[in-house]
Design a protein around this motif. Structure first.
Motif: not given
Length: 218
Positions: A68-75, A79-80, A44-47
């Motif tokens: 968009x920049x903030x949404x990328x930061x969230x994702x 992951x990191x 579920x976490x990976x989904x």
């Protein structure tokens, strides 16, 4: 400081002994803990990670209010954070509770801070990788607070509560100590904070005050 104090108390072994026996950990192969709390929770976490990356292009709900920049930061924060925990686990010589001689294994208990000391087991158990499946989302607080403080706090609370639940379930199985779970939470939070310092847009400077208006006296 609180986490260091917990390490100093020796509470890890005390809690492990509540779930473990000289023959091992009775809950190690429990169907609910293995299939639901471990395998299903991880999937579920990976989904959710995939969904966050998809939301960079196709945002839904509250994410529409983020650029968009903030949404990328969230994702990438999620992951990191997972990657950071994974790399630390690879470098760790600390073995899991179920590997200890006290619980039917072969290892001796060695502090996870003793980086160059082998405990006789397979190692690779610190910090708690499974709990990072939820704690990795904690850094999203820094992004969401830009549009909704309430949503950011709710996001953080759910992440911490879920991570603690996953950590406790692994502790019942003998897969981790409590300190492993607590340090995972702190590391994920720190990764999120570090990314925020690097990626967050800087506030525009306050406008310079204009000349004082002249008012005629009464």
């Amino acid at each position: 400081m609180l986490l260091l104090a917990w390490d100093a108390t020796g509470g890890d072994l005390a809690l492990a002994r509540l779930a473990g026996t000289p023959m091992g950990f009775p809950w190690r192969d429990n169907a609910f803990l293995v299939r639901v709390m471990h395998e299903a929770a991880k999937n579920l976490s990976w989904l959710c990670v995939i969904a966050l990356f998809a939301a960079i292009r196709w945002p839904v709900g509250l994410l529409r209010r983020l650029p968009v920049r903030a949404r990328a930061q969230l994702a990438f924060t999620v992951l990191l954070s997972v990657i950071a925990i994974s790399l630390l686990k690879r470098a760790s010589h600390t073995s899991c509770p179920w590997d200890l001689k006290e619980f039917g294994g072969v290892a001796s208990h060695v502090s996870h801070w003793a980086w160059r000391v082998y405990d006789g087991g397979p190692g690779g158990c610190f910090p708690a990788g499974h709990a990072s499946a939820a704690f990795a989302y904690a850094g999203g607080f820094f992004v969401l607070r830009r549009v909704s403080q309430r949503a950011a706090i709710a996001w953080l609370c759910v992440s911490l509560a879920a991570g603690l639940m996953l950590g406790v379930s692994q502790q019942l199985r003998g897969a981790h100590y409590m300190s492993h779970t607590l340090w995972t939470a702190w590391i994920c939070w720190t990764v999120g904070f570090a990314i925020e310092l690097i990626a967050a847009p800087r506030g525009s400077p306050l406008p310079a005050p204009g000349p004082a208006a002249l008012h005629a006296g009464p």
